[in-house]
Design an enzyme around this catalytic site. Structure first.
Site, PDB file in Angstrom:
ATOM      1  N   ASP A  86     -25.334 -15.673  -4.762  1.00  0.00           N
ATOM      2  CA  ASP A  86     -26.680 -15.186  -4.487  1.00  0.00           C
ATOM      3  C   ASP A  86     -27.531 -15.100  -5.745  1.00  0.00           C
ATOM      4  OD1 ASP A  86     -25.230 -13.119  -5.606  1.00  0.00           O
ATOM      5  OD2 ASP A  86     -25.259 -11.843  -3.834  1.00  0.00           O
ATOM      6  N   ASN A 133     -21.996  -0.560   1.488  1.00  0.00           N
ATOM      7  CA  ASN A 133     -22.244  -0.649   2.930  1.00  0.00           C
ATOM      8  C   ASN A 133     -21.538  -1.844   3.555  1.00  0.00           C
ATOM      9  OD1 ASN A 133     -23.728  -2.769   1.950  1.00  0.00           O
ATOM     10  ND2 ASN A 133     -25.715  -2.034   2.670  1.00  0.00           N
ATOM     11  N   HIS A 183     -21.568  -4.960   2.370  1.00  0.00           N
ATOM     12  CA  HIS A 183     -22.188  -6.285   2.220  1.00  0.00           C
ATOM     13  C   HIS A 183     -21.337  -7.194   1.334  1.00  0.00           C
ATOM     14  CE1 HIS A 183     -24.817  -4.755  -1.337  1.00  0.00           C
ATOM     15  NE2 HIS A 183     -24.070  -5.701  -1.836  1.00  0.00           N
ATOM     16  N   GLU A 199     -26.410  -8.181   4.311  1.00  0.00           N
ATOM     17  CA  GLU A 199     -26.475  -6.756   4.622  1.00  0.00           C
ATOM     18  C   GLU A 199     -25.961  -6.500   6.048  1.00  0.00           C
ATOM     19  OE1 GLU A 199     -27.031  -4.734   2.326  1.00  0.00           O
ATOM     20  OE2 GLU A 199     -28.793  -5.182   1.108  1.00  0.00           O
TER      21      GLU A 199
HETATM   22  C1  GLP Z   1     -24.454  -6.949  -5.444  1.00  0.00           C
HETATM   23  C2  GLP Z   1     -23.996  -8.399  -5.259  1.00  0.00           C
HETATM   24  C3  GLP Z   1     -22.683  -8.462  -4.526  1.00  0.00           C
HETATM   25  C4  GLP Z   1     -21.693  -7.499  -5.156  1.00  0.00           C
HETATM   26  C5  GLP Z   1     -22.194  -6.095  -5.042  1.00  0.00           C
HETATM   27  C6  GLP Z   1     -21.246  -5.053  -5.600  1.00  0.00           C
HETATM   28  O1  GLP Z   1     -25.123  -6.470  -4.358  1.00  0.00           O
HETATM   29  N1  GLP Z   1     -24.964  -9.188  -4.565  1.00  0.00           N
HETATM   30  O2  GLP Z   1     -22.202  -9.806  -4.562  1.00  0.00           O
HETATM   31  O3  GLP Z   1     -20.442  -7.623  -4.541  1.00  0.00           O
HETATM   32  O4  GLP Z   1     -23.416  -6.026  -5.749  1.00  0.00           O
HETATM   33  O5  GLP Z   1     -21.450  -4.915  -6.967  1.00  0.00           O
HETATM   34  P1  GLP Z   1     -20.494  -4.131  -7.952  1.00  0.00           P
HETATM   35  O6  GLP Z   1     -19.347  -5.047  -8.226  1.00  0.00           O
HETATM   36  O7  GLP Z   1     -21.333  -3.903  -9.184  1.00  0.00           O
HETATM   37  O8  GLP Z   1     -20.098  -2.888  -7.284  1.00  0.00           O
END
Ligand code: GLP
Length: 240
Positions: free
Chosen positions: A67, A135, A137, A142
Site C-alpha cells: 500500500d 482493527n 486491517h 479496513e
Molecule cells: C499500517 C499498514 C499496515 C500495517 C499496520 C500495522 O496501517 N498499512 O500494512 O500492518 O499499519 O502497523 P504496525 O506494524 O506499525 O503496528
C-alpha cells in the site's frame, strides 16, 4: 494456520527473517509482497545484515508493496516509498526495476489502481508479508472491505489515521486516502507470513485465531488460505 509464538520482538524478527531467507536461498528470483509499519522493521534489519555478510542476495528478487498513502509526495519522509527505501531497499542489492510500490502521488488514482492490479496479476507472489492493524486491517483493507476487492483507493478510518498520527506533525497531515492491494490480491500469494508484536495487538490476534471468518475483521480471511504462518511474540499472544 500455523502459529509460532516467540519470547520477544527480537526472536520474532529472527524467525520471520529466517522464513524469508530460506525461501530466497531456495528460489533466488522469488517474488515477495512486502509490508510497512513498525512490525517488520526488525525483520528487514536482519535481512540487511545477511546481505551485508553476503549470506543472502536480492539481486534477482522482485518485491511488491501492499500500500501507499495518496497525495503524499513520494519523497515525503512518511511515504511508504521513503519508508521502504530507508528500512530495506537502500541497504540491499535489489534492482530498482524489481521494486514495486503503488503510486499514490498522482491525480489519476483510478489508473494507478488499474496499473498496479495488472502488475499484480502477473506477479506470482511467493510470499506475502503482513502486519495487522488493531482493527484487523491487512494492507489498508479496513473492516467491511469485501474479500473480493482488488487494488483500490480506500478512505482511512479515523482509528487508523489516529494510529498513524505519531509519524506526522499533526492529525491534519495524516493522509485521508490510501491505495492498497485488495484482499483478493493479498490472498493470491502462495504463502502468507503475518507478524504481530506487543500487547496492543493481543486482541486482534485473539480475534484472528479464535474468531470467525467475517469481512468485519479483514485478517480473518487468512483462515481460508492454505498456507499461512503467523509469528507473534508473547505479548501479542497474551489473550490466546
Ligand atoms: C499500517 C499498514 C499496515 C500495517 C499496520 C500495522 O496501517 N498499512 O500494512 O500492518 O499499519 O502497523 P504496525 O506494524 O506499525 O503496528
Amino acid at each position: 494456520m500455523k502459529i509460532i509464538t516467540t519470547e520477544n520482538y527480537a526472536d520474532l524478527s529472527k524467525a520471520a527473517a529466517g522464513v524469508i531467507a530460506a525461501l530466497l536461498k531456495k528460489k533466488p528470483d522469488a517474488a515477495f509482497g512486502l509490508a510497512t509499519g513498525s512490525t517488520p522493521v526488525g525483520t528487514y534489519q536482519i535481512l540487511i545484515e545477511m546481505v551485508r555478510a553476503k549470506e543472502l542476495s536480492f539481486a534477482r528478487a522482485k518485491t511488491y508493496n501492499l500500500d501507499e498513502y495518496c497525495h503524499l509526495p513520494q519523497d515525503h519522509p512518511q511515504s511508504y516509498y521513503t519508508f521502504m527505501h530507508r528500512q530495506l531497499f537502500d541497504h540491499i542489492d535489489i534492482l530498482a526495476e524489481n521494486i514495486h510500490i503503488p503510486l499514490g502521488d498522482t491525480v489519476d488514482l483510478e489508473k494507478s489502481c488499474a496499473d498496479y492490479n495488472n502488475l499484480l496479476a502477473g506477479a506470482d507472489i511467493d510470499l506475502q508479508l503482513l502486519g495487522i492493524g488493531g482493527n484487523g486491517h491487512i494492507g489498508f483493507n479496513e473492516p467491511h472491505t469485501p474479500f473480493t476487492k482488488t487494488t483500490f483507493v480506500v478512505e482511512l478510518t479515523e482509528k487508523t489515521r489516529a494510529d498513524n498520527r505519531r509519524f506526522f506533525n499533526s492529525i491534519d497531515e495524516v493522509p485521508k486516502l490510501a491505495i492498497t492491494m485488495g484482499i483478493s490480491n493479498i490472498t493470491a500469494a502462495r504463502r502468507i507470513l503475518l507478524l504481530a508484536s506487543g500487547a496492543a495487538k493481543a486482541a486482534a490476534i485473539r480475534e484472528l485465531v479464535k474468531g470467525e471468518v467475517t469481512e468485519a475483521f479483514p485478517a480473518s480471511v487468512l483462515k481460508n488460505h492454505p498456507d499461512v504462518t503467523v509469528i507473534i511474540d508473547r505479548e501479542a499472544a497474551a489473550l490466546l
